[in-house]
Design an enzyme around this catalytic site. Sequence first.
Site, PDB file in Angstrom:
ATOM      1  N   ASP A 134      58.971  22.907  42.995  1.00  0.00           N
ATOM      2  CA  ASP A 134      58.474  23.921  42.063  1.00  0.00           C
ATOM      3  C   ASP A 134      59.004  23.798  40.632  1.00  0.00           C
ATOM      4  OD1 ASP A 134      57.216  26.303  41.169  1.00  0.00           O
ATOM      5  OD2 ASP A 134      59.016  27.444  41.580  1.00  0.00           O
ATOM      6  N   CYS A 188      35.669  23.260  48.526  1.00  0.00           N
ATOM      7  CA  CYS A 188      35.260  24.547  47.934  1.00  0.00           C
ATOM      8  C   CYS A 188      33.730  24.637  47.849  1.00  0.00           C
ATOM      9  CB  CYS A 188      35.854  24.717  46.538  1.00  0.00           C
ATOM     10  SG  CYS A 188      37.579  25.224  46.533  1.00  0.00           S
ATOM     11  N   CYS A 194      36.906  33.351  44.615  1.00  0.00           N
ATOM     12  CA  CYS A 194      38.193  33.628  43.961  1.00  0.00           C
ATOM     13  C   CYS A 194      38.003  33.899  42.469  1.00  0.00           C
ATOM     14  CB  CYS A 194      39.170  32.477  44.188  1.00  0.00           C
ATOM     15  SG  CYS A 194      38.515  30.869  43.765  1.00  0.00           S
ATOM     16  N   CYS A 198      39.090  37.718  40.996  1.00  0.00           N
ATOM     17  CA  CYS A 198      40.362  37.796  40.256  1.00  0.00           C
ATOM     18  C   CYS A 198      40.317  39.015  39.334  1.00  0.00           C
ATOM     19  CB  CYS A 198      40.582  36.524  39.436  1.00  0.00           C
ATOM     20  SG  CYS A 198      41.986  36.684  38.318  1.00  0.00           S
ATOM     21  N   CYS A 247      39.926  34.042  50.005  1.00  0.00           N
ATOM     22  CA  CYS A 247      39.369  32.692  50.229  1.00  0.00           C
ATOM     23  C   CYS A 247      38.914  32.533  51.681  1.00  0.00           C
ATOM     24  CB  CYS A 247      40.428  31.651  49.878  1.00  0.00           C
ATOM     25  SG  CYS A 247      39.883  29.978  50.252  1.00  0.00           S
TER      26      CYS A 247
HETATM   27 FE1  SF4 Z   1      37.489  27.470  46.978  1.00  0.00          FE
HETATM   28 FE2  SF4 Z   1      38.553  29.483  48.353  1.00  0.00          FE
HETATM   29 FE3  SF4 Z   1      37.976  29.820  45.787  1.00  0.00          FE
HETATM   30 FE4  SF4 Z   1      36.036  29.647  47.569  1.00  0.00          FE
HETATM   31  S1  SF4 Z   1      37.554  31.283  47.417  1.00  0.00           S
HETATM   32  S2  SF4 Z   1      36.116  28.595  45.581  1.00  0.00           S
HETATM   33  S3  SF4 Z   1      36.859  28.143  48.993  1.00  0.00           S
HETATM   34  S4  SF4 Z   1      39.473  28.432  46.633  1.00  0.00           S
HETATM   35 FE1  SF4 Z   2      44.888  34.702  41.491  1.00  0.00          FE
HETATM   36 FE2  SF4 Z   2      45.832  37.151  41.066  1.00  0.00          FE
HETATM   37 FE3  SF4 Z   2      46.326  35.252  39.274  1.00  0.00          FE
HETATM   38 FE4  SF4 Z   2      43.857  36.179  39.545  1.00  0.00          FE
HETATM   39  S1  SF4 Z   2      45.611  37.358  38.854  1.00  0.00           S
HETATM   40  S2  SF4 Z   2      44.472  34.028  39.391  1.00  0.00           S
HETATM   41  S3  SF4 Z   2      43.760  36.640  41.718  1.00  0.00           S
HETATM   42  S4  SF4 Z   2      47.054  35.272  41.397  1.00  0.00           S
END
Ligand code: SF4
Ligand code: SF4
Length: 377
Positions: A134, A188, A194, A198, A247
């Site tokens: 990391d 994907c 996602c 977000c 996801c």
């Molecule tokens: Fe890829 Fe998961 Fe995002 Fe769908 S939700 S685009 S499968 S990372």
């Molecule tokens: Fe992912 Fe949350 Fe960051 Fe959006 S705010 S990119 S959902 S970790």
Amino acid sequence: MNVREFQSELIRYAHSIGIDKIGFARATPFPDLKQRLLIQQQLNYASGFEEPDIEKRTEPLLLLDGVQTIISIAIAYPSRMKGAPQSKKRERRGIFARASWGMDYHTVLREKLAQLEAFILVHIPDAKLKSMVDTGELSDRAVAERAGIGWSAKNCSIITPEFGSYVYLGEMLTTIPFEPSIPMEDECGDCRLCLDVCPTGALIEGGQLNAQRCIAFITQTKTLVPLEYRAKIGNRIYGCDTCQTVCPKNKGKHSDHQQAFTPDPDLVKPLLLPLLEHTNRTFKETYGHMSGAWRGKNPIQRNAIIALVHFKEREAIPKIISILHQDPRPVMRGTAAWALGELFSDEANLALKQQLENEQEQAVLLEIQAALTKGEK
Ligand code: SF4
Ligand code: SF4
């Protein structure tokens, strides 16, 4: 034993010490990543927590003379907890993201990599090795992608077929010419769930993340949270899992075989009001073993106030008033002022007016004025 045979031995050994996946990547430069990082820098998308030298992040030869292979390892972590306590009125709770459950993964992965290093050196004493997790120069994800651990997904995580994206990653540069693994196909496809869910629009098409907008990053900053994000943080006191939990590739993925990451439900979903009472010492004693504690108590306590507002927890008003009046930290007083404007009561209004007379810090004064204006509406 030739390198090929040793590689099989090493894979067997890795699994025997609890490494869930191991892959091998050629230690050639990462030109695509370099391009992405340059764009990220230009657009100010970086978090500021990462290694600033893009050359070092994308050119393994700068990190280890004679490097030939980068070994990537993955260790799975749980996505569910048993016995999660309920968050209810007067007992509101925050949540640490899954990557902070159990023992700090940096410690666990570093130990595993140290065991791997020792094993390699017994067999190849003149090998040169350099491990990182990391916080190292390399991108764990770019290495894992090349080493076939999983594909680099639109939510900016590595998704493995076995454990979904719930894996911690680490790597080791080596001067040994191991056979490279085959990278995985991107799965994907047309999905963009996602990106759509977000809460802050931090995910950018094409696998980019604007860390400045990402709640996972924002919960770790030490400054006042910009107003536009406060309502979006919810009860997250450290990190954000939304783009992982939605996801479809993570559906049903849950790994509880790594004891080190079994969460203590009361710690990872802590009561918010008692969180505000911690001193540096008691916070460290209670949470110091978790990765979510790495920035200390201040961001967590600031986020706890924001979470109390999320729950409209008016019972918290007296505690928040005491923070506004007595806390030596401007960020805490400023956040408390905002919270009192949101929760609003006569008592809160009076406390804000009193502090307006006494407050010296400009940023806090602005928060108090904004909170009083809101109360007048
Ligand atoms: Fe890829 Fe998961 Fe995002 Fe769908 S939700 S685009 S499968 S990372
Ligand atoms: Fe992912 Fe949350 Fe960051 Fe959006 S705010 S990119 S959902 S970790």
